[in-house]
Enzyme design. Structure first.
Site, PDB file in Angstrom:
ATOM      1  N   PHE A   1       2.747   8.390  -1.139  1.00  0.00           N
ATOM      2  CA  PHE A   1       2.051   6.914  -1.121  1.00  0.00           C
ATOM      3  C   PHE A   1       0.196   7.233  -1.376  1.00  0.00           C
ATOM      4  CE2 PHE A   1       5.051   6.556   2.728  1.00  0.00           C
ATOM      5  CZ  PHE A   1       6.077   6.202   1.738  1.00  0.00           C
TER       6      PHE A   1
ATOM      7  N   TRP B   1       0.753  -1.133   0.139  1.00  0.00           N
ATOM      8  CA  TRP B   1      -0.013   0.034  -0.010  1.00  0.00           C
ATOM      9  C   TRP B   1       0.856   1.290  -0.003  1.00  0.00           C
ATOM     10  CZ3 TRP B   1      -0.062   4.204   3.445  1.00  0.00           C
ATOM     11  CH2 TRP B   1      -1.453   4.874   3.094  1.00  0.00           C
ATOM     12  N   HIS B   2       1.879   1.211   0.640  1.00  0.00           N
ATOM     13  CA  HIS B   2       2.817   2.435   0.755  1.00  0.00           C
ATOM     14  C   HIS B   2       3.355   2.707  -0.525  1.00  0.00           C
ATOM     15  CE1 HIS B   2       2.502   1.747   5.060  1.00  0.00           C
ATOM     16  NE2 HIS B   2       2.693   2.890   5.181  1.00  0.00           N
ATOM     17  N   GLY B   3       3.693   1.856  -1.378  1.00  0.00           N
ATOM     18  CA  GLY B   3       4.469   2.149  -2.733  1.00  0.00           C
ATOM     19  C   GLY B   3       4.726   1.061  -3.351  1.00  0.00           C
TER      20      GLY B   3
END
Lengths: 475, 307
Positions: free
Chosen positions: A475, A322-324
């Site tokens: 993000f 999800w963060h990247g």
């Protein structure tokens, strides 16, 4: 628009008085228009994504609520998922998966003629997508009634204080707050302002002061004595904390000024005694989202030890992704998943050892906090590194202990400033924990006035004013 | 008092407290800067008079003053600072002449003529604007946000590393400021992977340098332009040093003394571009031998030494 920029200062200077001058529908329309302006300032074309997500989820929410047939309800929910995750997948992950696929084929000696599309990542897409999805899922689970007013719903999705970097606010928490008129309240306004100022201090004074050291060391880790890498990793843990929690404080503070209450997103996470606790103190709105919409639906801890570990790993891996769009984020998630698993495996051993050694409570707590902090830092190395080669170079240099002397420290004045500011932050957080200082600020106007002035002086004296973007924007 | 009046009073009190605190804090910090033994504080107090004046970026810090004074018997002042850009060096050197007796010789390391130098460093000199109209005008023209920020908040004026150094050297001399580390084996190895290094210099930098040289020569000051040593494998990577030297010689009419590749071995280097104390001593001996660093006429005779 970013909070630490001149256009934003002009925006709030116009928006806030106008917001309180208007009432009812006009105010709601202003909130929506202001939110779209706030987002469109970066790139107006991507407003269309927010608008489509909003319209689809508004319609799906109402349809799911009315529909009694379970299969059709599921199909409707699936439609919402496909649209939301489709946008997220395409804009955030398409190029990443193509590039990874090409690398995989190349490792087998193949030379595929596939190229990435160079897609621009829409700011905040991960945040508003999750926020909007929680609405349809909660209606599907019959935990929430649909919102009938499109303008209210659109404002919920795009509300500017938390649009681009959270906190991810649930519809069940946010939408009911639209029922109130939110008249101007002096007390609420000044409390919100105090939180905004504290957030700005954490961002422009602490996070942005630590950033140059971190950036320098991670850009070329082998060029510096290992002592600098230890400093950089230590600084990064506070840079990301102050950057992100600073943003959250500003968002929550502005929302409070405007009459809305958002839940806390951080609660002194580096004082956690275990990793489960860490995830109830760090980015709380995301971790609780993942718990409620991923971990528990996967079965949580209800189907035996092996499946609990699987669910933990899956949740943390997806949390990392999800963060990247980078394998380093996935690995960061994997590490945190492992920490949670290992902790469950060995917590009894730890407790037993401490009991056998008759270690006093403070020692047990201190060691636990230290261990959690150190392992969190290890994971941050992968989170901060642009690729595995950089992370490996950082860890290799640190392990070598080459150049681990005071003389090898670069930018000693910046380092001293960073240490001073981190010390100040910890002092405030510890004293707040011990003496509930923030309540004093909330209750006593004199303390509030003093806090305002002191924070402004500190920002003037320590702040970095070159409009560095917040880390979580990416993000 | 009604609630509205109380709120107005609160806002008024807040503004007064914030403004007053900022001014009191600013005055306190200004007193530290004005009393400091840091080079620029001494410059603006008129206490930086010397025989040998040095200027450069971090590479100029290798003019290790205690050793030069020991070897030459002359008074020194080093105005070098990390990432010093030529434009700011020009302002400081001109301010030096306004506030201090002209030195006997100015020695300037020309690696400042590079766009890699930090133009933003100039904003750090906000803390010296109370003492120099030239510096104020320079900042106002080039960095108006920083300049006016310093006018609005006096605390902001001291929000920079230059002030921190002034604080560090508040009660102690800054003459000993020089790297004290040896280049690491990893860094020695990595130089092989480095690509070519190019000086990015501009006509404006050349014009600034010429202006400084002319001003000092008009005052009867001898000026020497030098290229301080680089770590030899790195020196070989510099692709356009000859071009830079030729441009400077053409602009100023002075010879540039090139010591880029003059110090061998690794023990004398802190990294690719900087000598440490050991290397600095070797280099300074070389400058003395070549007559770039003059030796006091009477030096040694009082102690019966020989020359």
């Amino acid at each position: 628009m970013i909070f630490n920029s001149l256009p934003f200062l002009v925006f709030v200077a116009i928006f806030i008085p106008l917001y309180f001058a208007l009432k009812g529908r006009a105010r709601l329309l202003l909130a929506l228009a202001g939110s779209y302006l706030f987002y469109g300032w970066w790139d107006w074309r991507f407003l269309s994504l927010i608008a489509i997500s909003t319209l689809v989820d508004f319609w799906v929410g109402a349809a799911v609520y009315k529909e009694q047939d379970e299969k059709r309800r599921k199909r409707l929910l699936l439609l919402s998922m496909v649209v939301n995750l489709g946008f997220l997948g395409f804009f955030k992950y398409f190029d990443f998966f193509i590039a990874s696929f090409v690398e995989l084929l190349q490792s087998f000696g193949l030379q595929p003629s596939v190229s990435t599309l160079g897609i621009i990542l829409p700011v905040g897409i991960s945040f508003y997508t999750f926020q909007s999805m929680s609405y349809t899922i909660d209606i599907y689970r019959r935990k929430l009634e649909p919102e009938h007013d499109l303008v209210k719903f659109a404002t919920f999705v795009a509300f500017w204080p938390q649009l681009v970097a959270g906190p991810i606010v649930r519809a069940s928490d946010f939408l009911p707050q639209f029922r109130s008129d939110h008249p101007f309240e002096w007390d609420r306004f000044t409390k919100g302002s105090a939180q905004v100022l504290w957030g700005f201090f954490k961002k422009v004074a602490i996070a942005d002061s630590l950033a140059p050291i971190v950036d320098q060391c991670f850009s070329d880790p082998m060029s510096f004595g290992s002592v600098n890498l230890y400093i950089a990793v230590f600084f990064y843990s506070f840079q990301i904390y102050c950057d992100f929690s600073g943003y959250s404080d500003i968002a929550i503070g502005f929302a409070r000024m405007l009459g809305f209450d958002f839940p806390a997103n951080f609660r002194t996470p580096y004082f956690s005694k275990n990793f489960s606790e860490f995830w109830t103190r760090w980015h709380i709105s995301l971790s609780s989202w993942l718990r409620d919409y991923l971990y528990i639906p996967l079965g949580g801890n209800r189907h035996g030890t092996a499946k609990t570990y699987r669910n933990l790993m899956l949740t943390m891996l997806l949390g990392g992704l999800w963060h990247g769009a980078n394998w380093t984020f996935v690995f960061w998630g994997w590490l945190h998943g492992m920490y949670l698993v290992v902790q469950r495996l060995f917590s009894n051993v730890w407790t037993g050892t401490m009991r056998t050694l008759r270690a006093p409570g403070w020692l047990n707590a201190g060691l636990s906090i230290l261990l959690v902090y150190l392992f969190t830092n290890l994971a941050w190395v992968f989170f901060r590194s642009p690729d595995f080669a950089t992370a490996a170079a950082v860890l290799q240099n640190m392990a070598s202990l080459e150049g681990f002397t005071v003389a090898q420290i670069m930018n000693k004045f910046l380092v001293a400033k960073g240490v001073l500011l981190i010390g100040f932050l910890l002092l405030v957080e510890i004293s707040d924990f011990r003496f509930n200082y923030s309540q004093l600020v909330v209750r006593q106007p004199v303390f509030r006035l003093a806090s305002f002035a002191v924070l402004l002086w500190l920002i003037a004296f320590f702040g970095t004013f070159n409009s560095n973007a917040f880390i979580y924007f990416q993000f | 008092m009604n609630p509205g009046g109380k709120k107005i009073l609160w806002v008024f009190a807040f503004l007064v407290v914030t403004f007053t605190g900022d001014r009191i804090g600013g005055a306190l910090l200004e007193s530290i800067v004005s009393q400091s033994k840091f080079r620029f504080s001494r410059l603006y107090r008129g206490e930086a008079g010397c025989d040998l004046l040095f200027m450069g970026n971090s590479r100029g810090l290798i003019f290790y003053q205690p050793y030069i004074e020991e070897k030459t018997g002359l008074q020194t002042c080093n105005l070098s600072y990390n990432a010093m850009p030529m434009s700011l060096a020009t302002v400081l050197l001109e301010d030096y002449l306004d506030n201090n007796k002209a030195p006997r010789k100015l020695i300037l390391d020309i690696s400042m003529l590079d766009t890699r130098m930090d133009e933003n460093l100039s904003t750090g000199f906000n803390c010296y604007t109370p003492y120099s109209a030239r510096l104020r005008n320079f900042l106002k023209a080039r960095f108006p946000k920083a300049y006016y920020g310093g006018r609005v908040s006096h605390l902001y004026r001291y929000n920079n590393e230059v002030f921190q150094r002034a604080l560090f050297y508040w009660k102690k001399s800054d003459k000993d400021w020089l790297l004290d580390r040896v280049i690491t084996p990893t860094l020695q190895e990595r130089v092989k992977e480095e690509g070519p290094f190019l000086f990015n210099f501009t006509d404006e930098m050349l014009a600034d340098l010429k202006a400084v040289v002319d001003t000092y020569r008009e005052k009867g000051v001898e000026v020497a332009l030098v290229v301080n040593p680089y770590y030899p494998p790195f020196a070989k990577k510099i692709a356009n040093l000859d071009e830079l030297i030729a441009a400077i010689e053409k602009a100023t009419g002075l010879t540039v003394h090139n010591y880029a590749d003059s110090i061998a071995g690794t023990e004398g280097f802190g990294d690719y571009q900087h000598l440490n104390k050991t290397g600095s001593r070797q280099y300074l001996d070389l400058l003395i031998k070549d007559g770039i660093l003059p030796v006091s006429d009477s030096f040694g005779f009082s102690e019966g030494g020989e020359h």
